[in-house]
Design a protein around this motif. Sequence first.
Motif, PDB file in Angstrom:
ATOM      1  N   ILE A  44      38.146  35.547  31.871  1.00 48.30           N
ATOM      2  CA  ILE A  44      37.499  36.683  32.543  1.00 48.30           C
ATOM      3  C   ILE A  44      35.983  36.559  32.424  1.00 48.30           C
ATOM      4  N   LYS A  45      35.511  36.247  31.240  1.00 44.21           N
ATOM      5  CA  LYS A  45      34.073  36.098  31.012  1.00 44.21           C
ATOM      6  C   LYS A  45      33.512  34.983  31.897  1.00 44.21           C
ATOM      7  N   ASN A  46      34.215  33.874  31.990  1.00 47.10           N
ATOM      8  CA  ASN A  46      33.759  32.748  32.814  1.00 47.10           C
ATOM      9  C   ASN A  46      33.664  33.137  34.289  1.00 47.10           C
ATOM     10  N   ASP A  47      34.617  33.936  34.765  1.00 47.38           N
ATOM     11  CA  ASP A  47      34.575  34.400  36.160  1.00 47.38           C
ATOM     12  C   ASP A  47      33.343  35.256  36.417  1.00 47.38           C
ATOM     13  N   PHE A  48      33.008  36.137  35.478  1.00 48.69           N
ATOM     14  CA  PHE A  48      31.817  36.967  35.635  1.00 48.69           C
ATOM     15  C   PHE A  48      30.552  36.111  35.589  1.00 48.69           C
ATOM     16  N   VAL A  49      30.498  35.159  34.672  1.00 43.05           N
ATOM     17  CA  VAL A  49      29.328  34.279  34.585  1.00 43.05           C
ATOM     18  C   VAL A  49      29.112  33.568  35.920  1.00 43.05           C
ATOM     19  N   ALA A  50      30.178  33.091  36.517  1.00 40.39           N
ATOM     20  CA  ALA A  50      30.082  32.418  37.823  1.00 40.39           C
ATOM     21  C   ALA A  50      29.590  33.383  38.905  1.00 40.39           C
ATOM     22  N   THR A  86      37.818  48.954  34.744  1.00 42.00           N
ATOM     23  CA  THR A  86      36.818  48.852  33.673  1.00 42.00           C
ATOM     24  C   THR A  86      37.257  47.908  32.555  1.00 42.00           C
ATOM     25  N   ILE A  87      38.509  47.551  32.523  1.00 37.57           N
ATOM     26  CA  ILE A  87      39.038  46.729  31.438  1.00 37.57           C
ATOM     27  C   ILE A  87      38.390  45.344  31.397  1.00 37.57           C
ATOM     28  N   ALA A  88      38.322  44.666  32.533  1.00 32.67           N
ATOM     29  CA  ALA A  88      37.759  43.313  32.554  1.00 32.67           C
ATOM     30  C   ALA A  88      36.299  43.314  32.111  1.00 32.67           C
ATOM     31  N   VAL A  89      35.552  44.335  32.533  1.00 30.66           N
ATOM     32  CA  VAL A  89      34.144  44.449  32.153  1.00 30.66           C
ATOM     33  C   VAL A  89      34.022  44.602  30.641  1.00 30.66           C
ATOM     34  N   ASN A  90      34.857  45.457  30.062  1.00 37.28           N
ATOM     35  CA  ASN A  90      34.841  45.654  28.610  1.00 37.28           C
ATOM     36  C   ASN A  90      35.260  44.389  27.875  1.00 37.28           C
ATOM     37  N   LEU A  91      36.264  43.709  28.363  1.00 34.07           N
ATOM     38  CA  LEU A  91      36.710  42.472  27.718  1.00 34.07           C
ATOM     39  C   LEU A  91      35.622  41.405  27.753  1.00 34.07           C
ATOM     40  N   ALA A  92      34.870  41.355  28.849  1.00 35.09           N
ATOM     41  CA  ALA A  92      33.805  40.370  28.973  1.00 35.09           C
ATOM     42  C   ALA A  92      32.557  40.777  28.188  1.00 35.09           C
TER      43      ALA A  92
END
Length: 152
Positions: A44-50, A86-92
């Motif tokens: 999930i974090k990698n997807d946001f970074v991209a 909001t879950i993915a944002v919190n996890l990242a």
Amino acid sequence: LYTRTRAEGFGEEVKRRILVGTYVLSAGYYDAYYRKAQQVRRLIKNDFVAAFNDVDVIAGPTTPNPAFCVGEISDPVTMYLEDIYTIAVNLAGLPALSIPAGFLSNNETGDKPIGLQLIGNYFAEDKLLNAAHRYQQVTDWHRRAPRAIVSD
């Protein structure tokens, strides 16, 4: 003081989430749940970074439905699904905020608020707050109150 404050102010939903978290982190379940969750969190974090290679801020709904009345939702699964955006944002571990973005009007229940979630990149809270400020400069949702329906 410790004993009194550990149980004070926790509703049923908070207690339920604490118990689930404790269960998942308990001995014997670490490898099955926690390690796999950390791997998913990294994806999930990698997807946001991209995504932040192309944009400064991501905008989307805060919840899949407008706000609900107190006591309207009692099913835990339904309650968890209201957090889905909001879950993915919190996890990242990203900064995000929710601002008023309108109302869903209903003649029987009145107006129910709708939130706009803005998500910023790591250490870019200035861009996030600036985007929210600019949005509020061109809209007036943050100044409006919902229309309530009062039954006789």
